[in-house]
Design an enzyme around this catalytic site. Structure first.
Site, PDB file in Angstrom:
ATOM      1  N   ASN A 184     -15.368  15.809 -11.749  1.00 43.73           N
ATOM      2  CA  ASN A 184     -14.406  15.969 -12.830  1.00 43.73           C
ATOM      3  C   ASN A 184     -12.966  15.871 -12.330  1.00 43.73           C
ATOM      4  O   ASN A 184     -12.105  15.262 -12.977  1.00 43.73           O
ATOM      5  CB  ASN A 184     -14.616  17.319 -13.523  1.00 43.73           C
ATOM      6  CG  ASN A 184     -13.774  17.463 -14.773  1.00 43.73           C
ATOM      7  OD1 ASN A 184     -13.917  16.698 -15.721  1.00 43.73           O
ATOM      8  ND2 ASN A 184     -12.877  18.430 -14.767  1.00 43.73           N
ATOM      9  N   THR A 185     -12.710  16.450 -11.169  1.00 44.94           N
ATOM     10  CA  THR A 185     -11.361  16.400 -10.596  1.00 44.94           C
ATOM     11  C   THR A 185     -10.994  14.978 -10.201  1.00 44.94           C
ATOM     12  O   THR A 185      -9.873  14.511 -10.453  1.00 44.94           O
ATOM     13  CB  THR A 185     -11.269  17.337  -9.380  1.00 44.94           C
ATOM     14  OG1 THR A 185     -11.527  18.676  -9.810  1.00 44.94           O
ATOM     15  CG2 THR A 185      -9.894  17.273  -8.737  1.00 44.94           C
ATOM     16  N   ARG A 218      -4.535  -5.900  13.431  1.00 43.27           N
ATOM     17  CA  ARG A 218      -3.475  -6.086  14.411  1.00 43.27           C
ATOM     18  C   ARG A 218      -3.355  -7.566  14.735  1.00 43.27           C
ATOM     19  O   ARG A 218      -4.353  -8.192  15.111  1.00 43.27           O
ATOM     20  CB  ARG A 218      -3.791  -5.331  15.708  1.00 43.27           C
ATOM     21  CG  ARG A 218      -4.021  -3.835  15.533  1.00 43.27           C
ATOM     22  CD  ARG A 218      -2.703  -3.118  15.311  1.00 43.27           C
ATOM     23  NE  ARG A 218      -2.878  -1.677  15.275  1.00 43.27           N
ATOM     24  CZ  ARG A 218      -3.023  -0.976  14.164  1.00 43.27           C
ATOM     25  NH1 ARG A 218      -3.056  -1.588  12.986  1.00 43.27           N
ATOM     26  NH2 ARG A 218      -3.142   0.340  14.204  1.00 43.27           N
ATOM     27  N   HIS A 240     -11.305  12.601  -3.033  1.00 42.78           N
ATOM     28  CA  HIS A 240     -12.596  13.131  -2.606  1.00 42.78           C
ATOM     29  C   HIS A 240     -12.669  14.579  -3.066  1.00 42.78           C
ATOM     30  O   HIS A 240     -12.104  15.473  -2.434  1.00 42.78           O
ATOM     31  CB  HIS A 240     -12.721  13.034  -1.085  1.00 42.78           C
ATOM     32  CG  HIS A 240     -14.074  13.401  -0.561  1.00 42.78           C
ATOM     33  ND1 HIS A 240     -14.375  13.375   0.788  1.00 42.78           N
ATOM     34  CD2 HIS A 240     -15.214  13.792  -1.176  1.00 42.78           C
ATOM     35  CE1 HIS A 240     -15.637  13.732   0.970  1.00 42.78           C
ATOM     36  NE2 HIS A 240     -16.157  14.008  -0.213  1.00 42.78           N
ATOM     37  N   ASP A 241     -13.350  14.808  -4.176  1.00 39.77           N
ATOM     38  CA  ASP A 241     -13.414  16.147  -4.764  1.00 39.77           C
ATOM     39  C   ASP A 241     -14.614  16.170  -5.710  1.00 39.77           C
ATOM     40  O   ASP A 241     -15.400  15.227  -5.746  1.00 39.77           O
ATOM     41  CB  ASP A 241     -12.106  16.459  -5.504  1.00 39.77           C
ATOM     42  CG  ASP A 241     -11.749  17.940  -5.456  1.00 39.77           C
ATOM     43  OD1 ASP A 241     -12.637  18.767  -5.758  1.00 39.77           O
ATOM     44  OD2 ASP A 241     -10.590  18.272  -5.134  1.00 39.77           O
ATOM     45  N   ILE A 242     -14.736  17.228  -6.502  1.00 37.70           N
ATOM     46  CA  ILE A 242     -15.824  17.273  -7.468  1.00 37.70           C
ATOM     47  C   ILE A 242     -15.598  16.170  -8.510  1.00 37.70           C
ATOM     48  O   ILE A 242     -14.463  15.733  -8.734  1.00 37.70           O
ATOM     49  CB  ILE A 242     -15.927  18.658  -8.136  1.00 37.70           C
ATOM     50  CG1 ILE A 242     -14.655  18.988  -8.925  1.00 37.70           C
ATOM     51  CG2 ILE A 242     -16.223  19.732  -7.097  1.00 37.70           C
ATOM     52  CD1 ILE A 242     -14.775  20.262  -9.738  1.00 37.70           C
ATOM     53  N   ASP A 269      -3.526   4.207  -2.049  1.00 41.83           N
ATOM     54  CA  ASP A 269      -4.494   4.614  -1.028  1.00 41.83           C
ATOM     55  C   ASP A 269      -4.434   6.134  -0.837  1.00 41.83           C
ATOM     56  O   ASP A 269      -3.892   6.626   0.146  1.00 41.83           O
ATOM     57  CB  ASP A 269      -4.156   3.881   0.279  1.00 41.83           C
ATOM     58  CG  ASP A 269      -5.085   4.249   1.422  1.00 41.83           C
ATOM     59  OD1 ASP A 269      -6.244   4.601   1.151  1.00 41.83           O
ATOM     60  OD2 ASP A 269      -4.638   4.188   2.591  1.00 41.83           O
ATOM     61  N   LYS A 297      -7.405   8.062  -1.409  1.00 45.89           N
ATOM     62  CA  LYS A 297      -8.744   8.458  -0.961  1.00 45.89           C
ATOM     63  C   LYS A 297      -9.238   9.736  -1.647  1.00 45.89           C
ATOM     64  O   LYS A 297      -9.620  10.711  -0.999  1.00 45.89           O
ATOM     65  CB  LYS A 297      -8.773   8.634   0.562  1.00 45.89           C
ATOM     66  CG  LYS A 297      -8.330   7.424   1.364  1.00 45.89           C
ATOM     67  CD  LYS A 297      -8.388   7.716   2.859  1.00 45.89           C
ATOM     68  CE  LYS A 297      -7.972   6.522   3.703  1.00 45.89           C
ATOM     69  NZ  LYS A 297      -6.524   6.268   3.638  1.00 45.89           N
ATOM     70  N   LYS A 335       0.845  -1.189   0.000  1.00 46.90           N
ATOM     71  CA  LYS A 335       0.000   0.000   0.000  1.00 46.90           C
ATOM     72  C   LYS A 335       0.883   1.243   0.000  1.00 46.90           C
ATOM     73  O   LYS A 335       1.759   1.393   0.847  1.00 46.90           O
ATOM     74  CB  LYS A 335      -0.931   0.043   1.211  1.00 46.90           C
ATOM     75  CG  LYS A 335      -1.841   1.268   1.235  1.00 46.90           C
ATOM     76  CD  LYS A 335      -2.828   1.218   2.387  1.00 46.90           C
ATOM     77  CE  LYS A 335      -2.228   1.655   3.699  1.00 46.90           C
ATOM     78  NZ  LYS A 335      -1.972   3.133   3.758  1.00 46.90           N
ATOM     79  N   GLY A 348       0.193  -2.400   8.831  1.00 50.50           N
ATOM     80  CA  GLY A 348       1.298  -1.465   8.751  1.00 50.50           C
ATOM     81  C   GLY A 348       2.254  -1.592   9.909  1.00 50.50           C
ATOM     82  O   GLY A 348       3.207  -2.356   9.872  1.00 50.50           O
ATOM     83  N   ARG A 349       1.966  -0.862  10.973  1.00 54.46           N
ATOM     84  CA  ARG A 349       2.900  -0.759  12.096  1.00 54.46           C
ATOM     85  C   ARG A 349       3.318  -2.083  12.713  1.00 54.46           C
ATOM     86  O   ARG A 349       4.487  -2.242  13.084  1.00 54.46           O
ATOM     87  CB  ARG A 349       2.311   0.178  13.162  1.00 54.46           C
ATOM     88  CG  ARG A 349       2.434   1.641  12.780  1.00 54.46           C
ATOM     89  CD  ARG A 349       1.557   2.545  13.623  1.00 54.46           C
ATOM     90  NE  ARG A 349       0.152   2.449  13.247  1.00 54.46           N
ATOM     91  CZ  ARG A 349      -0.763   3.342  13.566  1.00 54.46           C
ATOM     92  NH1 ARG A 349      -0.436   4.398  14.270  1.00 54.46           N
ATOM     93  NH2 ARG A 349      -2.015   3.189  13.181  1.00 54.46           N
ATOM     94  N   GLN A 372      -6.453   3.921  15.775  1.00 54.48           N
ATOM     95  CA  GLN A 372      -7.541   3.171  15.161  1.00 54.48           C
ATOM     96  C   GLN A 372      -8.610   2.872  16.211  1.00 54.48           C
ATOM     97  O   GLN A 372      -8.317   2.332  17.276  1.00 54.48           O
ATOM     98  CB  GLN A 372      -7.025   1.841  14.583  1.00 54.48           C
ATOM     99  CG  GLN A 372      -5.917   2.003  13.557  1.00 54.48           C
ATOM    100  CD  GLN A 372      -6.432   2.389  12.194  1.00 54.48           C
ATOM    101  OE1 GLN A 372      -7.603   2.704  12.023  1.00 54.48           O
ATOM    102  NE2 GLN A 372      -5.561   2.390  11.212  1.00 54.48           N
TER     103      GLN A 372
END
Length: 245
Positions: free
Chosen positions: A73-74, A190, A69-71, A65, A67, A38, A221-222, A201
């Site tokens: 077209n963008t 975990r 999140h916009d209009i 990853d 994410k 990722k 991850g961690r 989390q």
């Protein structure tokens, strides 16, 4: 998108580094042991598309990853660019962007690859695993997290999205509502011996719990990045996945 049947194919390791050389060095050590890496906001902000190119050269798939999140077209433009990058197998947008944004992303992800080529799979982020009922109320969203997640998953499916990113608590409800072919990626995972430390989390799970609940992929991850022996940590997680299948 094809994976072998080995339980490692279900494991996505988050390369949460702020240095590309450090991320590549770490990834090389464990690449044969995992299904995907990722690349999130931290590494992408530090290194940009070069991170994707160098990690893809290790012949392991990438979950991008970011994410979006916009209009509409963008977001469509961002997805179009991302889908054409090497090695991308999964990428995501925010379901809270609404159906028009989701549909624009679905159209863009197919347009970004050559005709006849396999395209990346598009995921929608439902509710971040750091959020709980109280946090949702703070931002003006009423109702339990579980209800909001299932509603967002159905919205994403209706728009043609391939799957969602969601926690263990909602995985079974999503599977029931959206069917077996709908992908579920579960972050906040975990291992059993480290599950007592949740960090930021709010909704976590062990690998066994996540796979048993219907997750197709788990993101870790961690617990791997901070392990004294990352390869041993991965082996233990893969064993948990295998036992849960």
């Amino acid at each position: 998108m094809t994976f072998d049947t080995h339980p490692r194919s279900n494991l996505i390791v988050a390369l949460d580094f702020d240095s590309l050389p450090t991320a590549v060095k770490f990834a090389r050590r464990i690449a044969p042991l995992v299904g995907m890496f990722k690349i999130g906001s931290q590494l992408f902000t530090a290194a940009g598309p070069a991170a994707i190119k160098e990690i893809a050269a290790l012949d392991v798939g990438i979950f991008l990853d970011l994410k979006f999140h916009d209009i509409p077209n963008t977001v469509a433009g961002a997805v179009l660019c991302a889908a054409s990058m090497p090695g991308i197998q999964l990428l995501n947008v925010h379901a809270l962007g609404g159906s028009a944004m989701l549909k624009a992303a679905v159209q863009a992800i197919s347009a970004g690859v050559a005709m006849g080529a396999d395209r990346p799979r598009l995921l929608a982020v439902t509710v971040l695993t750091s959020m709980d009922d109280k946090t949702l109320q703070e931002v003006g969203i009423a109702g339990p997290v579980a209800d909001r997640v299932t509603r967002l998953a159905l919205l994403a499916k209706g728009a043609g999205v391939d799957g969602v990113v969601a926690s263990i608590q909602e995985a079974r409800a999503i599977r029931e509502a959206c069917g077996r072919e709908f992908l579920i990626v579960t972050p906040g995972v975990r291992p059993e011996d480290k599950s007592s430390r949740q960090d930021d989390q709010a909704r976590t799970a062990t690998p066994t719990e996540a796979i048993s609940a219907g997750a197709d992929f788990i993101v870790v991850g961690r617990p791997i990045l901070a392990a004294a022996d990352p390869r041993a940590a991965i082996a233990a997680i893969v064993d948990e996945i295998a036992a849960a299948k």
